[in-house]
Enzyme design. Structure first.
Site, PDB file in Angstrom:
ATOM      1  CG  MET A 101      89.742 -30.490  29.621  1.00 53.61           C
ATOM      2  SD  MET A 101      88.403 -31.726  29.368  1.00 53.61           S
ATOM      3  CE  MET A 101      88.776 -32.820  30.761  1.00 53.61           C
ATOM      4  CB  CYS A 102      90.478 -26.691  23.731  1.00 56.87           C
ATOM      5  SG  CYS A 102      91.771 -25.828  24.575  1.00 56.87           S
ATOM      6  CG  HIS A 103      84.724 -27.348  24.136  1.00 51.02           C
ATOM      7  ND1 HIS A 103      83.896 -28.578  24.176  1.00 51.02           N
ATOM      8  CD2 HIS A 103      84.684 -26.956  25.748  1.00 51.02           C
ATOM      9  CE1 HIS A 103      83.929 -28.918  25.464  1.00 51.02           C
ATOM     10  NE2 HIS A 103      84.253 -27.947  26.177  1.00 51.02           N
ATOM     11  CG  MET A 122      93.921 -22.672  25.764  1.00 45.47           C
ATOM     12  SD  MET A 122      95.512 -22.391  26.654  1.00 45.47           S
ATOM     13  CE  MET A 122      96.273 -23.787  26.048  1.00 45.47           C
ATOM     14  CD  GLU A 123      91.154 -21.984  20.459  1.00 43.18           C
ATOM     15  OE1 GLU A 123      90.553 -22.937  20.715  1.00 43.18           O
ATOM     16  OE2 GLU A 123      91.354 -21.215  21.252  1.00 43.18           O
ATOM     17  CG  ASP A 157     111.284 -29.652  11.117  1.00 42.48           C
ATOM     18  OD1 ASP A 157     112.110 -30.733  11.705  1.00 42.48           O
ATOM     19  OD2 ASP A 157     110.988 -29.479  10.125  1.00 42.48           O
TER      20      ASP A 157
END
Length: 155
Positions: free
Chosen positions: A73-75, A109-110, A124
């Site tokens: 739902m992120c644009h 969110m980014e 990692d």
């Protein structure tokens, strides 16, 4: 644009086209806890896979730019800048990601995707140093991921 659930239970995208473009800044941070010997190896650039913090920086920046491909739902946004910074701790690495954008929606969110990807990249790259005899990770964990700052101001 923001998404919400309407009265029928369907996801809808809220139209924010009427909102003014403003400067948006979000900063997220988190910590990966590691063995002290692993932190020393990072500090001294003795990790077999290469320079851990440089690689994690690039990974965090790329991830922030691809957030809309990862979270449904992120644009897509035309991000103005992304930075990833690290602080070596005695028992781990603190990472921070700051994202800037001029537009109608926030960039939290980014910033979160950027910082978590940077931390996962650290994991990692050092996993061979963190495993015990049984191949487990008794010390290694990512924690305290959060948005530490959100700014919204006129251009």
């Amino acid at each position: 644009m923001f998404t919400h659930i309407d009265d029928s239970g369907r996801a809808r995208v809220v139209d924010v086209s009427g909102k003014d473009d403003v400067v948006r800044i979000a900063r997220a941070e988190g910590v990966i806890y590691l063995k002290e010997s692993t932190v020393d190896a990072i500090r001294e650039n003795r990790v077999a896979k290469g320079n851990v913090l440089n690689t994690a920086t690039v990974a965090g920046i790329l991830a922030a730019k691809k957030t809309s491909e990862l979270i449904p739902m992120c644009h897509p946004l035309q991000i103005s800048s992304v930075s990833v910074d690290f602080e070596l701790l005695e028992n781990g690495v603190r990472a921070a990601c700051e994202v800037k954008y001029v537009g109608k929606t926030g960039v939290e969110m980014e910033a979160l995707v950027g910082v978590t990807t940077a931390l996962l990249t650290v994991w990692d790259m050092v996993k061979s140093l963190e495993k015990d005899e049984g191949g487990q990770y008794p010390v290694t964990r990512i924690s305290d991921v959060r948005v530490v700052e959100k700014v919204k101001r006129e251009k």
